[in-house]
Design a protein around this motif. Structure first.
Motif, PDB file in Angstrom:
ATOM      1  N   HIS A   1       0.827  -1.214   0.000  1.00 15.75           N
ATOM      2  CA  HIS A   1       0.000   0.000   0.000  1.00 15.75           C
ATOM      3  C   HIS A   1       0.857   1.259   0.000  1.00 15.75           C
ATOM      4  CE1 HIS A   1      -3.294  -2.698   1.838  1.00 15.75           C
ATOM      5  NE2 HIS A   1      -3.424  -2.613   0.537  1.00 15.75           N
TER       6      HIS A   1
ATOM      7  N   LYS B   1      -2.298 -17.722   6.355  1.00 12.82           N
ATOM      8  CA  LYS B   1      -2.819 -18.229   5.089  1.00 12.82           C
ATOM      9  C   LYS B   1      -2.173 -19.557   4.746  1.00 12.82           C
ATOM     10  CE  LYS B   1      -2.297 -14.027   3.167  1.00 12.82           C
ATOM     11  NZ  LYS B   1      -1.743 -12.877   2.446  1.00 12.82           N
TER      12      LYS B   1
ATOM     13  N   HIS C   1      -9.046  -8.341  -1.510  1.00 12.61           N
ATOM     14  CA  HIS C   1      -9.580  -7.602  -0.371  1.00 12.61           C
ATOM     15  C   HIS C   1     -10.848  -8.237   0.156  1.00 12.61           C
ATOM     16  CE1 HIS C   1      -6.799  -4.469  -1.745  1.00 12.61           C
ATOM     17  NE2 HIS C   1      -6.777  -4.133  -0.481  1.00 12.61           N
TER      18      HIS C   1
HETATM   19  C1  HEM Z   1      -5.388  -0.421  -6.003  1.00 14.46           C
HETATM   20  C2  HEM Z   1      -5.209  -0.344  -4.726  1.00 14.46           C
HETATM   21  C3  HEM Z   1      -4.817  -1.473  -3.821  1.00 14.46           C
HETATM   22  C4  HEM Z   1      -4.087  -2.594  -4.079  1.00 14.46           C
HETATM   23  C5  HEM Z   1      -3.445  -3.021  -5.405  1.00 14.46           C
HETATM   24  C6  HEM Z   1      -4.027  -3.349  -2.876  1.00 14.46           C
HETATM   25  C7  HEM Z   1      -3.380  -4.555  -2.741  1.00 14.46           C
HETATM   26  C8  HEM Z   1      -3.474  -5.346  -1.634  1.00 14.46           C
HETATM   27  C9  HEM Z   1      -2.889  -6.638  -1.519  1.00 14.46           C
HETATM   28  C10 HEM Z   1      -2.114  -7.346  -2.614  1.00 14.46           C
HETATM   29  C11 HEM Z   1      -3.181  -7.128  -0.310  1.00 14.46           C
HETATM   30  C12 HEM Z   1      -2.763  -8.478   0.250  1.00 14.46           C
HETATM   31  C13 HEM Z   1      -3.876  -9.406   0.075  1.00 14.46           C
HETATM   32  C14 HEM Z   1      -3.549 -10.746   0.612  1.00 14.46           C
HETATM   33  O1  HEM Z   1      -2.762 -10.852   1.557  1.00 14.46           O
HETATM   34  O2  HEM Z   1      -4.106 -11.713   0.083  1.00 14.46           O
HETATM   35  C15 HEM Z   1      -3.955  -6.149   0.369  1.00 14.46           C
HETATM   36  C16 HEM Z   1      -4.455  -6.297   1.625  1.00 14.46           C
HETATM   37  C17 HEM Z   1      -5.203  -5.342   2.281  1.00 14.46           C
HETATM   38  N1  HEM Z   1      -5.575  -4.123   1.770  1.00 14.46           N
HETATM   39 FE1  HEM Z   1      -5.127  -3.388  -0.033  1.00 14.46          FE
HETATM   40  N2  HEM Z   1      -4.713  -2.684  -1.903  1.00 14.46           N
HETATM   41  C18 HEM Z   1      -5.216  -1.529  -2.443  1.00 14.46           C
HETATM   42  C19 HEM Z   1      -5.948  -0.599  -1.813  1.00 14.46           C
HETATM   43  C20 HEM Z   1      -6.388  -0.681  -0.507  1.00 14.46           C
HETATM   44  C21 HEM Z   1      -7.112   0.342   0.165  1.00 14.46           C
HETATM   45  C22 HEM Z   1      -7.539   1.681  -0.427  1.00 14.46           C
HETATM   46  C23 HEM Z   1      -7.322  -0.088   1.415  1.00 14.46           C
HETATM   47  C24 HEM Z   1      -8.002   0.711   2.476  1.00 14.46           C
HETATM   48  C25 HEM Z   1      -8.932   0.374   3.175  1.00 14.46           C
HETATM   49  C26 HEM Z   1      -6.784  -1.411   1.520  1.00 14.46           C
HETATM   50  C27 HEM Z   1      -6.846  -2.228   2.637  1.00 14.46           C
HETATM   51  C28 HEM Z   1      -6.295  -3.471   2.747  1.00 14.46           C
HETATM   52  C29 HEM Z   1      -6.373  -4.319   3.883  1.00 14.46           C
HETATM   53  C30 HEM Z   1      -7.065  -3.966   5.174  1.00 14.46           C
HETATM   54  C31 HEM Z   1      -5.691  -5.480   3.602  1.00 14.46           C
HETATM   55  C32 HEM Z   1      -5.467  -6.687   4.510  1.00 14.46           C
HETATM   56  C33 HEM Z   1      -4.208  -6.391   5.192  1.00 14.46           C
HETATM   57  C34 HEM Z   1      -3.714  -7.451   6.073  1.00 14.46           C
HETATM   58  O3  HEM Z   1      -4.205  -7.551   7.200  1.00 14.46           O
HETATM   59  O4  HEM Z   1      -2.754  -8.127   5.676  1.00 14.46           O
HETATM   60  N3  HEM Z   1      -6.202  -1.741   0.335  1.00 14.46           N
HETATM   61  N4  HEM Z   1      -4.106  -5.065  -0.457  1.00 14.46           N
END
Ligand code: HEM
Lengths: 477, 280
Positions: A189, A455, B239
């Motif tokens: 992020h 996971k 997500h």
């Molecule tokens: C285009 C924009 C974004 C991309 C490419 C992206 C990409 C990712 C990726 C690859 C993961 C890991 C997923 C996994 O572990 O399977 C993730 C997790 C996550 N993303 Fe994003 N994200 C984006 C935007 C956002 C935004 C705007 C938020 C705000 C709320 C967000 C919140 C989260 C959360 C809460 C997780 C789980 C995190 C964790 O506990 O590991 N993401 N995101």
């Protein structure tokens, strides 16, 4: 279980000291923007807008839209901003909302996540151990010390970080690995935010342009305060005359002094003072020729009298006649502007090439007509008995350079690297934790084993059951 | 004569055989040998596929990624490789029936559907002559491969899920070899977890290359834009799964939509929309 805790911690409204209006607004703001739900909503909007943008051609002239979609639709499309959708205000707004969403989300979740990563609480109650996703309860008749050493050996061999605490009649063990994988998504992020930042820097402080420079000419670039000279331009072909590559030999000059030389080609630009010059196209000059060939025929007999090649600006005698010709002008796409009464080329293409010549007879200037390569008989010069026709011409080549400076581009690459590294951490480094409690029961021990992985459950299941098998084997040793 | 076309033909027959063996093993006979034959022919097909690419590179003098004919060969290559890895690791041969049917369709397209002019060897136009071509294309296609496998697994999920709900005895028997729903869901995530980072690297290397070749890393041409759309869809999947605990039918449908978007990114954009990537 832990995911839930992070989720709750992140979503919890900030503790309100007062319950004023501002706190409510702040609470609502954080509640909205810390939610990954908003992110998914923005993804959908961005995807839809992007799709629209690929089906409606972007940044074309109105005439093209009108011919494709009709006048009424064109008006609707242009009012909605669909002709430049990726720069429309609502597209930018979505990116801004996404960035806020990312930042809030990041700052709200990192602290609880960090606590989870750092957590070194070794002692866990037996029933809590059994409530883990994977758990087992064993008992064996070996000594508690023997069991402890065996377990710690096993886990260390599997590259776990092992913590042990002894208390009363029991021993607690906490083994963990891969906690760093948890912040993979945060790194991703942050990388994404950096990419947006780099793009913003580029759009405010960078520029992009295009320059055509003739061989031998020098052009000044005020953005860098230097000059660029094209020493040579050439093209290489494959055996079947398809174009293989094209090149420009460039020299950078500062205050007239040569400071750098480089031959650029497609895929190999020159960089000087943060400005990049890319080989992007080439063509023939539209306002000048180096030389031209003419055919002279007798107007009466229609027979070819002579042929001559004349360099630009040089009075050239035509053999077998008392005529001289001098090339004085060229327009690749001839156009006569009736208002200014000027003649020029209306495009860079050689659509209607015309050459202006001066014709001398016995040393006397007779006329200076424009001759048209494609329409030789359109205007016939009446001053002599010869009909003059263009037999070809050579215009100097120009090289087309894209010129760009983008001070944000390195920020974009740093962001891209972070994004990628984050993805690999997040997908391939699995956070695994195992808690074990060994309870001494005189001549035997009770063992409680529980664990979870954030996971890749299939693999952890396997790993866990093989651990349990190994533990069962300990007593038989 | 042994040349790249010869190896493509051999690969075609081997993939056809592999597809048939996996199908027979998966649905008709409870016979392990058939499954093993499926694996063996897939491995042999992978080898001849590699030879086809190698010969093609040798014949043309450049990396064999210049047009659809060549890139489809790379697609089958990467997908079979990814699948074989998965089979080796998780030992669910039935997935082969689904992945190999996709592979068979692809190679059928290569030898049968694709206009003949694509088989001709073209010299590389100047913009493509760069080491970045290789890096960009290979990473992108590893990404495609991950998503293709996830597509096959998602279809299996929906089939199995539909049949389990209805408890139709006969059909249930038909799918006896399918892994449990939970495992299918996990494998689906696993394949996307391969596809997503590699497609991302593909996009980034493409952007880096574009910046180096003509001075803009992103110009919103349709291919780039669709690559971003694909990323948005799979980011939605990730997500929904990680933060909302979506599992099962909903994520399977998500993955199928994602793969359809890839098909459009790969084929639709080249044939329907105008843009820079018109050549592949
Ligand atoms: C285009 C924009 C974004 C991309 C490419 C992206 C990409 C990712 C990726 C690859 C993961 C890991 C997923 C996994 O572990 O399977 C993730 C997790 C996550 N993303 Fe994003 N994200 C984006 C935007 C956002 C935004 C705007 C938020 C705000 C709320 C967000 C919140 C989260 C959360 C809460 C997780 C789980 C995190 C964790 O506990 O590991 N993401 N995101």
């Amino acid at each position: 279980m832990d995911e839930k805790k992070i989720e709750e911690a992140a979503a919890a409204a900030p503790k309100a000291k007062e319950t004023g209006l501002w706190d409510t607004i702040e609470g609502k703001f954080i509640e909205t923007f810390s939610s990954p739900k908003l992110a998914i909503f923005i993804f959908i909007i961005l995807a839809i807008l992007s799709i629209v943008g690929t089906f409606i051609e972007q940044n074309r002239e109105p005439a093209i839209y009108i011919s494709q979609h009709g006048e009424k639709w064109y008006r609707i499309i242009s009012v909605l901003g669909f002709t430049d959708i990726y720069h429309a205000w609502y597209f930018t707004l979505m990116i801004i909302l996404l960035s806020i969403n990312l930042s809030v989300c990041f700052s709200r979740r990192l602290p609880p996540k960090w606590r989870l990563i750092k957590d070194k609480t070794v002692i866990m109650a037996e029933d809590a151990i059994l409530r883990q996703k994977n758990s087992a309860r064993l008992n064996h008749n070996v000594s508690i010390q023997q069991m402890r050493d065996a377990i710690s050996g096993l886990l260390k061999k599997k590259r776990y970080n092992v913590l042990i605490e002894e208390k009363g009649s029991g021993i607690s063990i906490f083994a963990r690995k891969g906690a760093i994988g948890r912040i993979g998504s945060d790194i991703t992020h942050v990388g994404l935010l950096a990419i947006f930042l780099g793009a913003i820097i580029g759009s405010f402080f960078g520029f992009k342009g295009f320059a055509t420079i003739l061989e031998g000419e020098t052009k000044h670039f005020p953005q860098g305060g230097f000059d660029l000279r094209v020493d040579k331009f050439w093209i290489e072909y494959y055996d079947d005359y398809k174009i293989k590559d094209f090149f420009s030999a460039l020299t950078v000059l500062e205050n007239g002094k040569e400071v750098m030389k480089k031959t650029i080609e497609v895929n190999d630009p020159l960089k000087y003072k943060g400005i990049w010059f890319y080989q992007s196209s080439y063509g023939q000059a539209w306002d000048r020729v180096e030389k031209a060939r003419f055919f002279l025929t007798d107007k009466k007999t229609k027979g070819l009298v002579a042929e001559v090649i004349a360099d630009f600006g040089v009075e050239t005698p035509v053999p077998k006649t008392d005529i001289k010709v001098k090339v004085i002008g060229f327009a690749a796409d001839f156009y006569y502007d009736t208002e200014s009464k000027r003649i020029f080329s209306k495009s860079m293409e050689h659509n209607n090439p015309a050459i202006q010549v001066e014709i001398y007879e016995k040393g006397v200037l007779k006329s200076s007509p424009w001759l048209f390569a494609k329409y030789p008989e359109a205007f016939i010069d009446k001053s002599t008995k010869y009909f003059i026709e263009i037999g070809g011409y050579k215009a100097p080549q120009w090289t087309g350079l894209s010129v760009a400076r983008d001070p944000g581009v390195n920020v974009v690459w740093v962001g891209s690297t972070l994004l990628t590294v984050g993805l690999f951490l997040s997908f391939f480094i699995i956070h695994k934790r195992i808690w074990i409690k060994i309870v001494d029961k005189k001549d035997k021990v009770d063992i409680y084993v529980g664990g979870n992985a954030n996971k890749d459950k299939i693999n952890f299941d396997k790993e866990f059951s093989s651990l349990v098998d190994d533990l069962n084997r300990v007593s038989k040793m | 004569m042994i040349n790249s076309f010869f190896w493509v033909d051999v690969t075609f027959w081997l993939y056809l055989a592999s597809f048939a063996f996996y199908m027979l093993y998966g649905f008709f006979y409870k016979n392990e040998t058939l499954g093993q034959l499926g694996t063996v022919t897939a491995v042999l097909g992978f080898i001849t596929n590699t030879l086809a690419l190698g010969y093609r590179a040798y014949e043309s003098g450049h990396a064999p990624f210049a047009n659809l004919y060549e890139s489809m060969l790379l697609f089958t290559w990467a997908t079979v490789l990814g699948y074989l890895f998965m089979e080796f690791r998780y030992k669910f041969r039935i997935i082969g029936a689904f992945v190999m049917s996709l592979i068979f369709l692809s190679i059928l397209t290569i030898v049968w559907l694709l206009p003949y002019r694509y088989q001709a060897i073209d010299p590389l136009n100047p913009a493509l002559q760069s080491i970045w071509l290789e890096i960009h294309v290979i990473t992108t296609f590893i990404g495609y491969a991950g998503f293709a496998i996830s597509f096959g697994i998602s279809i299996m999920y929906l089939l199995k899920n539909g049949v389990e709900k209805k408890t139709v005895g006969g059909l249930k028997d038909f799918m006896a070899r399918f892994p449990d729903l939970g495992i299918l869901d996990d494998l689906n995530y696993k394949s996307i977890a391969w596809g997503f980072p590699f497609l991302t690297i593909g996009i980034i290397t493409g952007a880096y290359w574009a910046n180096y070749a003509w001075g803009t890393y992103w110009s919103w041409d349709p291919k780039e834009t669709w690559a971003a759309i694909v990323c948005l869809i799979y980011a939605g999947y990730l997500h929904a799964r990680v933060t909302h605990g979506w599992r099962g039918v909903r994520t399977a449908v998500f993955a199928i939509i994602g793969f359809l978007a890839i098909v459009f990114l790969y084929w639709g954009v080249s044939f329907i929309l105008p843009g820079l990537h018109a050549y592949a």
